[in-house]
Design an enzyme around this catalytic site. Structure first.
Site, mmCIF file in Angstrom:
data_model
loop_
_atom_site.group_PDB
_atom_site.id
_atom_site.type_symbol
_atom_site.label_atom_id
_atom_site.label_comp_id
_atom_site.label_asym_id
_atom_site.label_seq_id
_atom_site.Cartn_x
_atom_site.Cartn_y
_atom_site.Cartn_z
ATOM 1 N N HIS A 133 -25.998 27.929 25.830
ATOM 2 C CA HIS A 133 -26.435 26.787 25.048
ATOM 3 C C HIS A 133 -24.619 25.525 24.556
ATOM 4 C CE1 HIS A 133 -22.156 29.183 23.804
ATOM 5 N NE2 HIS A 133 -23.139 30.218 23.136
ATOM 6 N N HIS A 179 -28.898 37.170 10.615
ATOM 7 C CA HIS A 179 -28.062 37.756 9.934
ATOM 8 C C HIS A 179 -28.757 37.877 8.912
ATOM 9 C CE1 HIS A 179 -24.767 37.071 12.101
ATOM 10 N NE2 HIS A 179 -25.427 35.492 12.518
ATOM 11 N N ASN A 207 -22.909 28.712 15.513
ATOM 12 C CA ASN A 207 -21.807 28.350 17.008
ATOM 13 C C ASN A 207 -22.882 28.488 18.923
ATOM 14 O OD1 ASN A 207 -19.911 29.122 19.072
ATOM 15 N ND2 ASN A 207 -19.034 30.288 18.597
ATOM 16 N N ASP A 253 -20.786 37.079 25.481
ATOM 17 C CA ASP A 253 -21.425 35.887 24.057
ATOM 18 C C ASP A 253 -21.011 36.201 22.538
ATOM 19 O OD1 ASP A 253 -23.005 33.259 23.767
ATOM 20 O OD2 ASP A 253 -23.535 35.017 22.367
ATOM 21 N N ASN A 268 -23.240 42.060 22.594
ATOM 22 C CA ASN A 268 -22.871 41.776 21.310
ATOM 23 C C ASN A 268 -23.772 42.937 20.087
ATOM 24 O OD1 ASN A 268 -24.441 39.996 20.117
ATOM 25 N ND2 ASN A 268 -22.805 38.965 19.232
ATOM 26 N N HIS A 275 -31.740 34.684 26.238
ATOM 27 C CA HIS A 275 -30.644 34.455 25.377
ATOM 28 C C HIS A 275 -30.965 34.645 23.544
ATOM 29 C CE1 HIS A 275 -25.965 32.721 24.383
ATOM 30 N NE2 HIS A 275 -26.907 33.810 22.840
ATOM 31 N N ASP A 333 -30.656 32.047 21.874
ATOM 32 C CA ASP A 333 -29.927 32.071 20.844
ATOM 33 C C ASP A 333 -30.236 32.557 19.713
ATOM 34 O OD1 ASP A 333 -27.204 32.811 20.791
ATOM 35 O OD2 ASP A 333 -26.392 31.158 20.151
HETATM 36 ZN ZN ZN Z 1 -22.685 32.174 22.334
HETATM 37 ZN ZN ZN Z 2 -25.198 34.445 21.217
#
Ligand code: ZN
Ligand code: ZN
Length: 440
Positions: free
Chosen positions: A235, A312, A281, A155, A95, A61, A308
């Protein structure tokens, strides 16, 4: 590091999974021999006294952000961060912009990974076209592509429509795929900012109830059982989620799950600072949840640790809480955080860490199998691909994001004193990291 001697390394005095010191010989991308006092004329020697060796880590992830958000991360910078964290393979979430919902985009990301060379990049395909949650993406075409996609996830968003989720689970059975669900009931989390509980009440930010995660996990376990397919839960963050997954596994259903390093170490008490570096998140939860996640990872209810990693740029994080983006970086600190949260607390030994951070995620991502030289998560024995991380468990240092290779700096571990240090990473016999620095 190429050339005639580049593919031959003699690693001396290393402790495999923290066992007794041994020598390890790498030739032509494979581990060829282990034992004491090995000799290999012409091989490059590396003194690994005091270091432990683990199989190269595998992340299920990762958000690499390319294509589309190269200001946050690129395949080059994200895989450099991965190698520095001890990873030899990462799964890149879908994404991006454009979304990885076609064979073409998946292959583009796969090729960018091969060009960067720091670690293998295995694209995750979107479940629904454009992550819009209305019709299935080209799952079969992505599976048949050069990228051989096996993990599919929307995701960032939840596949909340039960009919679409059922169809996706049914579809991937044909090629032994798995649906990785971001479990977040959208209506129950509308506007949510932090874990719903004591802290959210005190600080006055909208609460994110545990049930919003648990209800989706329960539904999807039942759907996976109903159609006889494979579900992976992204997650996991609550004690109740661990209980539901434990129940599903006790039934023999094909359900696997991951937990992030940050959910293993941090709690929602940090949100009281209003520092958006702690905005993520799913949200950071309570100490009782952290305890349940650690126990679940230790007893195998939760199969693996996944970062995850969600980079950013500063302008999206250094703003007021409500306007800030969700997410934390994690690749460069994951092993050290697991060391602190899981090993130092006595939940798992290093063999257990190797299982939860390499073997099991490789198996869930279908990277462990017959693909031979490109396999990941294999034991450190002769004949395995030489995917190895050398780690100094006795080292300790304060995390300094300015030293990170990731293009983004949004780590919640900045300034924390953490154990351990990744000293070297080998990908198929070639060092990607040496002396704690990028080798290429
Ligand atoms: Zn997620
Ligand atoms: Zn993620």
């Amino acid at each position: 590091m190429t050339g005639p001697a580049g593919a031959h390394w003699l690693i001396r005095g290393v402790r495999l999974l923290a066992g007794p010191a041994t020598d390890l010989l790498i030739s032509d991308s494979l581990i060829t021999e282990t034992g004491t006092r090995l000799s290999a004329p012409g091989a490059q020697a590396l003194d690994a006294t005091g270091l432990i060796a683990l199989p190269g880590l595998v992340d299920l992830h990762t958000h690499l952000r390319e294509p589309g958000r190269e200001d946050a991360e690129t395949v080059e910078t994200g895989t450099a961060a991965a190698a520095l964290g001890g990873y030899t393979a990462v799964h890149a979430m879908a994404n991006t912009d454009p979304v990885a919902d076609t064979a073409g985009v998946a292959e583009q990301i796969w090729r960018l990974g091969r060009a960067a060379g720091h670690c293998d990049v295995q694209p995750v395909g979107a479940v629904t076209a454009g992550l819009q949650g209305s019709r299935l993406a080209e799952l079969g075409a992505m599976a048949d592509s050069a990228a051989r996609v096996r993990v599919f996830s929307d995701d960032g968003r939840c596949v909340s429509d039960a009919v679409l989720m059922r169809r996706a689970l049914e579809y991937v059975k044909a090629f032994d795929g798995v649906i990785a669900q971001h479990a977040q009931e959208p209506r129950l989390t509308d506007g949510a900012q932090v874990n719903e509980g004591e802290v959210s009440g005190v600080i006055g930010l909208a609460g994110w109830p545990a049930v919003a995660e648990e209800a989706i996990i329960a539904r999807d376990c039942l759907l996976a059982a109903h159609v006889g397919s494979a579900l992976h839960v992204c997650h996991v963050s609550t004690a109740g989620s661990v209980e539901i997954i434990r129940w599903a596994k006790s039934k023999g259903w094909r359900v696997t799950a991951e937990v992030t390093p940050h959910h293993l170490l941090l709690t929602d008490a940090l949100a009281a600072s209003y520092d958006p570096v702690y905005k993520v998140n799913p949200p950071l939860r309570t100490q009782a949840d952290v305890d349940a996640l650690r126990a679940g990872l230790a007893d195998g209810t939760i199969d693996c640790v996944a970062t995850d990693h969600a980079p950013h740029p500063a302008e999206d994080k250094e703003t007021e809480w409500q306007a800030a983006a969700f997410g934390m970086t994690g690749l460069e600190t994951a092993l050290r955080v697991v060391h602190a949260a899981i090993v130092e607390t006595g939940h798992l030994d290093w063999a257990g860490v190797a299982d939860r951070m390499s073997a099991r995620p490789a198996a869930i991502g279908r990277l462990d199998g017959s693909a031979g030289a490109s396999a990941h998560g294999r034991p450190l024995t002769p004949g395995s691909p030489a995917n190895i991380v050398l780690y100094d468990p006795a080292d300790r240092s304060v995390v300094d994001p300015a030293q990170h290779a990731s293009r983004s700096r949004n780590t919640p571990f900045a300034g924390m004193d953490l154990p351990g240090q990744v000293v070297a990473t080998f990908l198929r016999g070639e060092p990607t990291v040496l002396d704690g620095k990028l080798a290429r």
